[in-house]
Write an enzyme that holds these catalytic residues in place. Structure first.
Site, PDB file in Angstrom:
ATOM      1  N   THR A 125       0.845  -1.284  -0.175  1.00  0.00           N
ATOM      2  CA  THR A 125      -0.017   0.028   0.052  1.00  0.00           C
ATOM      3  C   THR A 125       0.786   1.393  -0.209  1.00  0.00           C
ATOM      4  O   THR A 125       0.604   2.003  -0.754  1.00  0.00           O
ATOM      5  CB  THR A 125      -0.890  -0.115   1.352  1.00  0.00           C
ATOM      6  OG1 THR A 125      -1.605  -1.155   1.368  1.00  0.00           O
ATOM      7  CG2 THR A 125      -1.890   1.033   1.239  1.00  0.00           C
ATOM      8  N   VAL A 126       1.807   1.184   0.935  1.00  0.00           N
ATOM      9  CA  VAL A 126       2.592   2.629   1.076  1.00  0.00           C
ATOM     10  C   VAL A 126       3.423   2.971  -0.149  1.00  0.00           C
ATOM     11  O   VAL A 126       3.865   3.832  -0.617  1.00  0.00           O
ATOM     12  CB  VAL A 126       3.282   2.728   2.471  1.00  0.00           C
ATOM     13  CG1 VAL A 126       4.186   3.959   2.599  1.00  0.00           C
ATOM     14  CG2 VAL A 126       2.193   2.483   3.654  1.00  0.00           C
TER      15      VAL A 126
ATOM     16  N   VAL B  29       5.820   6.930  12.628  1.00  0.00           N
ATOM     17  CA  VAL B  29       5.094   7.432  13.764  1.00  0.00           C
ATOM     18  C   VAL B  29       4.012   8.379  13.088  1.00  0.00           C
ATOM     19  O   VAL B  29       4.323   9.565  12.653  1.00  0.00           O
ATOM     20  CB  VAL B  29       5.965   8.145  14.615  1.00  0.00           C
ATOM     21  CG1 VAL B  29       5.184   8.548  16.045  1.00  0.00           C
ATOM     22  CG2 VAL B  29       6.864   7.211  15.393  1.00  0.00           C
TER      23      VAL B  29
ATOM     24  N   GLY C 289       1.881   8.088  10.859  1.00  0.00           N
ATOM     25  CA  GLY C 289       1.780   8.089   9.357  1.00  0.00           C
ATOM     26  C   GLY C 289       2.193   9.340   8.636  1.00  0.00           C
ATOM     27  O   GLY C 289       3.295   9.695   8.649  1.00  0.00           O
TER      28      GLY C 289
ATOM     29  N   GLY D 120      -7.956  -1.990   5.769  1.00  0.00           N
ATOM     30  CA  GLY D 120      -6.322  -1.994   5.367  1.00  0.00           C
ATOM     31  C   GLY D 120      -5.652  -1.362   6.644  1.00  0.00           C
ATOM     32  O   GLY D 120      -4.706  -0.863   6.289  1.00  0.00           O
TER      33      GLY D 120
ATOM     34  N   GLU E  90      -2.264  -4.095  11.039  1.00  0.00           N
ATOM     35  CA  GLU E  90      -0.913  -4.613  10.691  1.00  0.00           C
ATOM     36  C   GLU E  90      -1.042  -6.280  10.090  1.00  0.00           C
ATOM     37  O   GLU E  90      -2.223  -6.615  10.227  1.00  0.00           O
ATOM     38  CB  GLU E  90      -0.184  -4.809  11.920  1.00  0.00           C
ATOM     39  CG  GLU E  90       0.331  -3.666  12.774  1.00  0.00           C
ATOM     40  CD  GLU E  90       1.418  -2.897  11.640  1.00  0.00           C
ATOM     41  OE1 GLU E  90       2.181  -3.305  11.480  1.00  0.00           O
ATOM     42  OE2 GLU E  90       0.852  -1.733  11.211  1.00  0.00           O
TER      43      GLU E  90
ATOM     44  N   ASP F 280       2.218  -2.080  18.494  1.00  0.00           N
ATOM     45  CA  ASP F 280       2.441  -0.912  17.446  1.00  0.00           C
ATOM     46  C   ASP F 280       2.673   0.390  18.102  1.00  0.00           C
ATOM     47  O   ASP F 280       3.342   0.966  17.746  1.00  0.00           O
ATOM     48  CB  ASP F 280       1.246  -1.083  16.460  1.00  0.00           C
ATOM     49  CG  ASP F 280       1.330  -0.305  15.301  1.00  0.00           C
ATOM     50  OD1 ASP F 280       2.197  -0.435  14.519  1.00  0.00           O
ATOM     51  OD2 ASP F 280       0.871   0.865  15.441  1.00  0.00           O
TER      52      ASP F 280
ATOM     53  N   LYS G 236       5.979   2.929  18.286  1.00  0.00           N
ATOM     54  CA  LYS G 236       5.982   4.399  18.121  1.00  0.00           C
ATOM     55  C   LYS G 236       6.252   5.104  19.196  1.00  0.00           C
ATOM     56  O   LYS G 236       6.942   6.128  18.980  1.00  0.00           O
ATOM     57  CB  LYS G 236       4.338   4.729  17.375  1.00  0.00           C
ATOM     58  CG  LYS G 236       4.186   3.825  16.208  1.00  0.00           C
ATOM     59  CD  LYS G 236       2.751   3.852  15.623  1.00  0.00           C
ATOM     60  CE  LYS G 236       2.511   3.304  14.431  1.00  0.00           C
ATOM     61  NZ  LYS G 236       1.033   3.150  14.124  1.00  0.00           N
TER      62      LYS G 236
HETATM   63  N1  HSE Z   1      -1.406  -0.896  11.805  1.00  0.00           N
HETATM   64  C1  HSE Z   1      -1.010   0.624  12.081  1.00  0.00           C
HETATM   65  C2  HSE Z   1      -2.103   1.463  12.676  1.00  0.00           C
HETATM   66  C3  HSE Z   1      -0.691   0.979  10.557  1.00  0.00           C
HETATM   67  O1  HSE Z   1      -3.368   0.930  12.504  1.00  0.00           O
HETATM   68  O2  HSE Z   1      -2.020   2.519  13.093  1.00  0.00           O
HETATM   69  C4  HSE Z   1       0.084   2.335  10.616  1.00  0.00           C
HETATM   70  O3  HSE Z   1       1.192   2.513  11.556  1.00  0.00           O
END
Ligand code: HSE
Length: 429
Positions: free
Chosen positions: A14-15, A134, A136, A189, A192, A203, A207
């Site tokens: 995606t990214v 961190v 996004g 989407g 993770e 996650d 961060k």
């Molecule tokens: N899975 C992560 C979230 C993706 O839901 O924030 C972005 O880091």
């Protein structure tokens, strides 16, 4: 215009596709802004034949991502593979050892190996940038490293995981069950590859580890984080919290205590509905940084997503193109301190507590005496019937040390009138 910056991209998920599309679409705008053209010269991903909606015909394809690190014609490598070890780590090490710049969105990699990678980057005079790791698309790391350079920071609190924020928001608005909303977050989407990283708080802790290191000038210490996710969060508590004037969020919080120890903690948290992060809903993220010169700074925006995260990745690539240099972790690794970390049982704060109890005489006075035995005081007590035999008792404590609150709960749980394990959620002001 000076020479081009040639880049290679590892990972076209995606990214990666978002980065490719924006760099292609905004080529001219970006080169006007950085004074330099950015050219994608090579890529590597899992499936060469997959239709990603991008034209790869003039771009070198390598089956093994790690080979991108030794391409003569690439100055910078963008890693969008993910994972704290394996390919991502090998790629980072090989790239930096070869004297090339490294840009990544990989929070697990930086949280666990950021110190060693920063050391390698500094030794080889390369940039190591990871703003997309961190929050996004929200440029928090750049803001902390550059915009807040004159400030001492005392605390950082953030909604750092879009999946969890989405789950809690939807549960709160619709009353839908946890598993059902998690499936929707996966379909959208946000989650993770292994969604337990999201819902178990890992996650967020990755961060927070990075943020804490940058804010306080300390070595990243993921293994010191206290981590509690949202798996056991109940709709009842979201609703009771709302009635009491709070929202529940999965927060990552890091702060410096008077004794100089650092707290690094991730847990569901009650915040007042007036708190700056209370209205950060759905998959959005938000960060509050408490600074001395500036005062509080709040940043909110998309914490995940294709173009949103690509926006941050490209900003990092442009820093390299424009030769804007910063230390990867804000200050040189030589000057990073080894902080002492406080234990969660020593945390001092207010607590939301909920007990399912038999609705009979003497229960409240017994609970009060057990709290009093441990020196725990509370300000607000609410009782709501479950049926004609049982009730929920909700208490908000004064500011207390966590171990004494926990000891009180253990004592109350042993009593006959206590029908299930008491719920304890930390409150943050
Ligand atoms: N899975 C992560 C979230 C993706 O839901 O924030 C972005 O880091």
């Amino acid at each position: 215009m000076s020479n081009k910056l040639n880049i290679a991209i590892a990972g076209l998920g995606t990214v990666g596709v978002g980065v490719f599309k924006i760099l292609t679409r905004e080529k001219e705008l970006i080169s006007r802004r950085t004074g330099r053209e950015i050219e994608i010269v090579a890529v590597s991903a899992q499936n060469k034949d997959k239709d990603r909606g991008i034209d790869l015909s003039n771009i070198q394809w390598l089956d093994n991502a790690v080979d991108l690190a030794s391409l003569d014609n690439a100055d910078l490598l963008v890693e969008l593979v993910g994972g704290s070890d394996g390919t991502a780590k090998s790629l980072a090490e090989a790239t930096l050892k070869n004297g090339k710049h490294f840009v990544t969105a990989n929070k697990a990699l930086i949280a666990k190996h950021g110190f060693n990678l920063a050391e390698l980057a500094e030794k080889n005079n390369c940039s190591l940038l990871f703003d997309a790791a961190v929050a996004g698309g929200v440029p928090v790391l750049k803001t902390i490293k550059e915009g807040l350079v004159a400030n001492n920071i005392s605390k950082i609190s953030g909604i750092l995981n879009g999946t969890c924020n989405f789950i809690i928001s939807v549960m709160s608005k619709t009353g839908r069950a946890f598993d059902d909303v998690l499936r929707e977050a996966q379909d959208k989407g946000y989650a993770e590859a292994d969604p337990s990283f999201d819902i178990d708080g890992i996650d967020t802790a990755h961060k927070l580890t990075i943020l804490s290191s940058l804010c306080f000038g300390t070595k990243p210490a993921f293994n010191k984080a206290y981590i509690e996710g949202i798996r056991n969060l109940k709709i009842e508590d979201i609703n009771f919290a709302k009635k009491l004037g709070f929202s529940i969020k999965l927060l990552g919080v890091s702060n410096i205590l008077d004794n100089k120890e650092v707290e690094l903690r991730v847990h569901p948290t009650l915040i007042s509905q007036n708190h700056e992060l209370a209205n950060v809903e759905d998959a959005l993220g938000g960060i509050k940084v408490e600074c001395d010169a500036l005062g509080p700074l709040v940043m909110t925006g998309a914490g995940a997503g294709m173009y949103e995260t690509a926006s941050s990745v490209i900003a990092d690539i442009c820093d390299v193109a424009a030769e804007r240099k910063t230390f990867p972790l804000g200050i040189s690794v030589k000057n990073l301190e080894q902080a002492g970390y406080s234990e969660i049982e020593d945390h001092s704060g207010e607590y939301y507590l909920r007990f399912e109890v038999k609705d009979e005489d003497g229960v409240l006075s017994s609970m009060a005496s057990l709290f009093s035995k441990h020196g725990v005081g509370f300000g607000k007590v609410t009782q709501e019937a479950i049926d004609d035999k049982s009730a929920n008792v909700i208490l908000l404590t004064h500011k207390e040390t966590e171990k004494y609150v926990v000891e009180s709960l253990k004592d109350i749980e042993k009593e006959d009138y206590c029908l299930s394990k008491p719920i304890m959620i930390r409150i943050e002001r």
